[in-house]
Design an enzyme around this catalytic site. Structure first.
Site, PDB file in Angstrom:
ATOM      1  N   LYS A  92       0.717  -1.132  -0.033  1.00 47.13           N
ATOM      2  CA  LYS A  92       0.022   0.105  -0.034  1.00 47.13           C
ATOM      3  C   LYS A  92       0.856   1.271   0.055  1.00 47.13           C
ATOM      4  O   LYS A  92       1.666   1.444   0.711  1.00 47.13           O
ATOM      5  CB  LYS A  92      -0.807  -0.084   1.112  1.00 47.13           C
ATOM      6  CG  LYS A  92      -2.401   0.177   0.956  1.00 47.13           C
ATOM      7  CD  LYS A  92      -3.227   0.320   2.165  1.00 47.13           C
ATOM      8  CE  LYS A  92      -4.593   0.170   2.245  1.00 47.13           C
ATOM      9  NZ  LYS A  92      -5.269   0.421   3.622  1.00 47.13           N
TER      10      LYS A  92
HETATM   11  O1  G3P Z   1      -8.539   1.207   4.382  1.00 43.41           O
HETATM   12  C1  G3P Z   1      -8.612   2.703   5.033  1.00 43.41           C
HETATM   13  C2  G3P Z   1      -9.407   2.671   6.062  1.00 43.41           C
HETATM   14  O2  G3P Z   1      -8.957   1.855   7.184  1.00 43.41           O
HETATM   15  C3  G3P Z   1      -9.813   4.145   6.660  1.00 43.41           C
HETATM   16  O3  G3P Z   1     -11.063   4.036   7.401  1.00 43.41           O
HETATM   17  O4  G3P Z   1     -12.889   5.127   8.702  1.00 43.41           O
HETATM   18  O5  G3P Z   1     -10.401   5.628   9.118  1.00 43.41           O
HETATM   19  O6  G3P Z   1     -11.531   6.680   7.332  1.00 43.41           O
HETATM   20  P1  G3P Z   1     -11.344   5.301   8.105  1.00 43.41           P
END
Ligand code: G3P
Length: 215
Positions: free
Chosen positions: A83
């Protein structure tokens, strides 16, 4: 559409794998920081539980460091995908890793042009963060729709991996739009299977079956 779990928590990953619908896993430094075990050990264990792609994120901000960390991650298992956060240095690293036949997932993508650049650099996947766009009152799913349309216009094979998913509605919208992958927390994946009318129906069938038993 492929279903990925956005998690580094092995008990949840093992449970999700039992559903028979899990196609991969995405992790990031925040998710790995929640686990007691060393990230390498966690990623190695995840790669044994799930055959599909397992995303592991680099933390360097420079091309050379990103490539070095990406190669290290890839050594853990053949299904590790590196990533890389979207940036000019990230684009260079995506290109270099592509030349080394190491697949990449360009993350922290928030616009169609970022997605297009990552695809042109050779990323296997791009991850638009719908939840974080919604958080600033930008309709995240409209950005996903634009990315899918742009990739279709030019027959780009890079997969659109919808990330930062916060609800089943995000998953349904991603599928309607034609995104390739949704990566979601375990709570969202569990919620996809539930519906109040299903619960009511099961209760009613059970109650009526009991009437037969009680005759
Ligand atoms: O894979 C990306 C994800 O983990 C981010 O999620 O909810 O922190 O924006 P969030």
């Amino acid at each position: 559409m492929k279903f990925f779990l956005d998690s580094a928590h092995l008990p949840d990953i093992r449970e999700a794998a039992q559903l028979g619908i899990l196609d991969g896993v995405t992790t990031n430094p925040s998710l790995l920081s929640k686990e007691e075990a060393d990230p390498v050990a966690v990623l190695r264990e995840i790669s044994k539980v799930v055959d599909g792609p397992i995303s592991a994120e680099v933390v360097s901000t420079e091309h050379a460091g990103m490539v070095e960390q990406g190669v290290e991650w890839r050594r853990i298992a053949e299904n590790i995908v590196v990533k890389i956060p979207m940036s000019t240095e990230g684009l260079k690293a995506i290109r270099t890793l592509r030349e080394q036949e190491i697949p990449t997932n360009c993350t922290l993508v928030f616009s169609p042009t970022q997605a297009l650049m990552a695809a042109k650099a050779g990323a296997a996947m791009v991850s638009p963060f719908v939840g974080r766009l919604d958080d600033i009152q930008v309709r995240g799913m409209e950005v996903v729709d634009e990315i899918v349309q742009v990739f279709s216009n030019y027959e780009i094979s890079t997969e659109v991996l919808v990330a930062s998913i916060r609800s089943p509605v995000h998953v349904a919208d991603a599928a309607r739009i034609g995104a390739d992958i949704s990566t979601m927390p375990w709570s969202v994946m569990q919620a996809l299977a539930r519906h109040p009318l299903t619960d009511i129906g099961i209760e009613r069938f059970f109650a009526d079956w009991q009437k037969i038993q009680n005759r």
